[in-house]
Design a protein around this motif. Structure first.
Motif, short mmCIF file in Angstrom:
data_model
loop_
_atom_site.label_atom_id
_atom_site.label_comp_id
_atom_site.label_asym_id
_atom_site.label_seq_id
_atom_site.Cartn_x
_atom_site.Cartn_y
_atom_site.Cartn_z
N VAL A 202 0.70 -1.22 -0.16
CA VAL A 202 -0.27 0.00 -0.14
C VAL A 202 1.05 1.16 -0.07
CG1 VAL A 202 -1.73 1.34 1.37
CG2 VAL A 202 -1.89 -1.30 1.10
N ILE A 203 2.03 1.11 0.90
CA ILE A 203 2.65 2.42 1.07
C ILE A 203 3.53 2.57 -0.55
CG2 ILE A 203 4.89 3.25 1.98
CD1 ILE A 203 4.13 1.89 4.66
N ARG A 205 2.56 1.80 -3.35
CA ARG A 205 1.42 2.38 -4.36
C ARG A 205 1.38 3.83 -4.04
NH1 ARG A 205 -3.92 3.72 -4.61
NH2 ARG A 205 -4.91 2.75 -6.45
N GLN A 206 1.18 4.38 -2.80
CA GLN A 206 1.14 5.70 -2.43
C GLN A 206 2.34 6.47 -2.74
OE1 GLN A 206 0.11 5.52 1.51
NE2 GLN A 206 -2.11 5.33 1.30
N SER A 208 4.60 5.53 -5.36
CA SER A 208 4.30 5.78 -6.60
C SER A 208 3.74 6.94 -7.27
CB SER A 208 3.99 4.29 -7.42
OG SER A 208 4.73 3.05 -6.95
N PHE A 209 2.57 7.14 -6.62
CA PHE A 209 1.73 8.35 -7.29
C PHE A 209 2.17 9.77 -6.82
CE2 PHE A 209 -1.35 5.03 -8.06
CZ PHE A 209 -1.86 5.37 -8.97
N GLY A 210 3.02 9.53 -5.42
CA GLY A 210 3.60 10.80 -5.02
C GLY A 210 4.69 11.25 -5.78
N HIS A 223 -0.32 -2.71 -8.91
CA HIS A 223 -0.28 -2.32 -7.47
C HIS A 223 -1.52 -2.95 -6.84
CE1 HIS A 223 3.28 -0.03 -7.29
NE2 HIS A 223 3.02 0.87 -8.17
N ASN A 224 -2.61 -2.65 -7.37
CA ASN A 224 -4.01 -3.13 -7.11
C ASN A 224 -3.89 -4.68 -6.70
OD1 ASN A 224 -4.81 -0.71 -6.76
ND2 ASN A 224 -5.71 -0.54 -8.79
N SER A 282 8.15 0.90 2.51
CA SER A 282 7.93 0.21 1.02
C SER A 282 8.96 -0.62 0.42
CB SER A 282 7.65 1.58 0.05
OG SER A 282 8.73 2.12 -0.50
#
Length: 687
Positions: A202-203, A205-206, A208-210, A223-224, A282
């Motif tokens: 989860v971290i 994934r976050q 990567s978007f950040g 990721h999902n 992560s």
């Protein structure tokens, strides 16, 4: 097929049936590439210029019938009426009519050729071409789909099988769960580890978007998938934690209970704790994501496991043993024969652990039936996959060559033959001399030859089935059997053998039970896939966490404390041997190869160790590590397929120290001597 053939448990519908479809899709996608290549060649042979016919030709827009004089006059007029001050300044306002005519003539000639080509292609675009093209383009789309979905297939396969391994209590641990305390400690720590994996994903994934808002939809879906998979794995371990089986013994020893914790859990707890302490929560998710970069390799591991489990369903191993049975070999000699013969299928099943899982139970039972003591049978079973990892077409060697440009598969396999000869001689010498308890009173040749020939005769149909599949791929698809094609050919070969056995034993089955006549093949494939699903889950999850442990070693800069080169090649080799054996003791083969390629290999090269020599040492050192306590992965896999009862019975046997620990000591002596010879003798000749 009768309905009985489709009666599956809910776990089979949930795990093994989808896993079978995923594995078949991998074979289909890889084979479709071969089919497509042949279709392109066939299309070109049937219709010259087929490559241009793959798409509908576009009619040119130019006019081929324009008059040259008219076009030249128009161009001159346009040039005279244009008011380009720059052209005038450069003296280019006047156009040479002769040059212009030549240019116009060339342009019109090119236009006519394009029209002729269009008409020619239109004439060739027959109904047959269109039908052939439709099939060929469909296969091309199938290949593209396979390439795009490869990473998704791997993630789904890993997580599906990992959940199955959790629900069936099939993860690889130092010892089996025997008491309630073993069970509770194991599943409690599994749950903690799975929560770590979920949180890290989860971290990641976050993060990567950040870091990059332009994450593609494919990356988001991956990721999902990881997150959904680890969530399901966490729920599975929680379910198991609160559903304690009633057949477990009461109480338990806390020290022994921690040994029942799966190895992947231990690796996860170590790496997860380390990454959390350095503020890199992560980390596990990142290193698991690196599996995607080598998704084809990990999928090949899954295919090899499937091949091994299908081999287990056939009579092939038993029939091979039947060839040697008439000679009434002493157990030690039969153990040598078993290990040497096993080297070939080991090379075709990718790694030593996979072969132990596939054929270990058969080898152990056959040796015991021949009178081998338990320790000898366990030692031979654990070593049955150790000698063939240097032979073509072993997947591990292919991975080494893929990750290291300094070596090629031909070089590694070429020297691997000599390493195999050496290890075979060493194992034979140890087995036949140290603690030999039987004489060499073989059956007379006059007595044993005829039964041996009868046993060989029963193997002929299997050889023909294998040859038929190999020849079909060679003649129809232009694919030879080698280290690159083996992962997709072997499943087809094993399926063909199962089909042969189904029909060859049809009459026997019909006399015994008419129903089995319709269900033998389906049941064999289903049983093989059931075993495969649990084994893939245990093996690939362990492999993935081995990569994470490799990340811990890499980020902790442990190797930074080691000089990047040594003045003495002998000192460098001694250090390499120690490091490689330790890595073999704590890591899976593929994860260890990735780590060694990134860290240790450059030190060896810089110290003057030849790359091919270094990787031969690596392979032997890994095998010694897999046979060495405290982990001894090949012994753990042997216990998993042989059964806890047999191992405990062996441990309770009396005798000398060597006799009581023969299953551990004998492989260590054989592989230890081999490692010393492989590591240091060649240095005499090139230093």
């Amino acid at each position: 097929m009768s309905q009985g053939g489709f009666r599956r448990s809910w776990l089979e519908w949930f795990s093994s049936f989808p896993a079978c479809l995923l594995l078949l899709s991998v074979v289909l996608f890889s084979t479709s590439s071969d089919i497509h290549n042949q279709m392109l060649r066939g299309g070109e042979q049937l219709w010259s210029g087929y490559y241009k016919l793959r798409m509908d030709p576009v009619k040119p827009t130019c006019d081929p019938d324009r008059d040259v004089d008219t076009v030249v006059a128009e161009e001159i007029r346009k040039n005279e009426t244009s008011q380009d001050p720059m052209a005038a300044l450069l003296g280019e306002s006047q156009v040479d009519p002769a040059e212009l005519r030549v240019a116009v003539e060339r342009s019109l000639e090119d236009c006519r050729q394009r029209h002729e080509s269009f008409e020619n292609l239109q004439g060739k675009l027959t109904t047959g071409v269109k039908a052939y093209r439709a099939v060929e383009l469909f296969i091309a789309d199938l290949i593209a789909l396979g390439l795009e979905s490869q990473r998704f297939i791997l993630v789904i396969l890993v997580m599906l099988c990992a959940v199955t391994a959790t629900l069936t209590r099939h993860h690889i641990a130092m010892r089996a769960m025997e008491t309630r305390l073993d069970y509770l400690v194991s599943h409690a720590l599994q749950t903690v580890a799975n929560v770590m994996l979920l949180g890290s994903s989860v971290i990641f994934r976050q993060m990567s978007f950040g870091a990059d808002a332009s994450v593609s939809s494919i990356e988001l879906a991956l990721h999902n998938c990881w997150i959904a998979g680890f969530a399901a794995l966490t729920l599975a371990s929680l379910y198991r934690l609160f559903r304690v089986p009633k057949d477990l013994q009461a109480g338990g020893d806390p020290n022994k209970a921690f040994m029942a914790v799966p190895l992947y859990t231990v690796m996860c707890l170590i790496s997860g704790t380390y990454f959390a302490m350095i503020g890199h929560a992560s980390g596990i998710g990142i290193y698991l994501g690196k599996m995607m970069e080598l998704s084809d390799m990990f999928l090949n591991v899954g295919l090899y496991v499937w091949v091994g489990m299908m081999l287990k369903q056939t009579r092939l191993a038993t029939l091979v043993f039947n060839v040697f049975r008439p000679w009434r070999m002493p157990p030690e000699m039969l153990a040598v024969v078993a290990v040497l013969v096993a080297a070939v299928p080991t090379a075709y099943t990718g790694a030593s652990g996979i072969f132990v899982i596939a054929a270990g139970a058969v080898i152990y039972s056959e040796l015991r039936a021949a009178g081998a003591r338990r320790h000898l049978a366990l030692a031979a079973t654990a070593m049955s996959g150790s000698l063939g990892v240097v032979l073509r077409p072993c997947l591990l060697v292919v991975v080494i060559a893929y990750l290291n440009r300094e070596v090629t598969t031909d070089e590694l396999f070429g020297w691997g033959i000599w390493v195999f000869v050496l290890t075979a001689i060493m194992f034979s010498a140890v087995a036949l001399t140290v603690n030999r308890q039987n004489g060499f009173n073989l059956a007379p040749a006059s007595e044993a030859t005829a039964p041996t020939l009868v046993a060989l005769k029963k193997l002929i149909p299997y050889v023909l089935v294998i040859a038929a599949v190999v020849l079909f791929y060679r003649l129809a698809l232009d694919v030879s059997m080698d280290e690159f094609s083996a992962p997709r050919l072997l499943p087809v070969i094993m399926l063909a053998i199962l089909v042969y056995e189904h029909f060859s034993l049809r009459r026997t089955r019909k006399r015994a039970n008419p129903e089995v006549n319709h269900q033998g093949l389906e049941r064999s494939v289903r049983s093989a896939t059931n075993d495969t699903t649990a084994e893939i889950g245990a093996l690939l999850l362990l492999l993935g966490l081995s990569v994470s442990i490799g990340g811990v070693i890499e980020r902790s800069h442990i190797m930074g404390s080691v000089p990047q080169s040594f003045d003495s090649v002998w000192a460098a080799m001694l250090l390499m041997v120690v490091i490689l054996v330790i890595l073999g003791m704590i890591m899976d083969a593929f994860g260890a190869v990735i780590l060694v390629s990134a860290t240790v290999a450059s030190i060896a090269y810089g110290s003057g160790i030849h790359p091919v020599h270094f990787w031969m040492v690596t392979l032997v050192a890994f095998e010694l590590g897999y046979l060495s306590p405290p982990v001894a992965l090949n012994h753990l896999l042997t216990r998993q397929v042989v059964g806890e009862e047999e191992v405990l019975a062996a441990q309770n046997e009396q005798g000398t120290f060597y006799q009581r620990h023969e299953r551990i000591i004998m492989p260590l002596i054989a592989m230890g001597i081999s490692l010393v010879v492989v590591a240091f003798i060649p240095l005499i000749f090139y230093t």
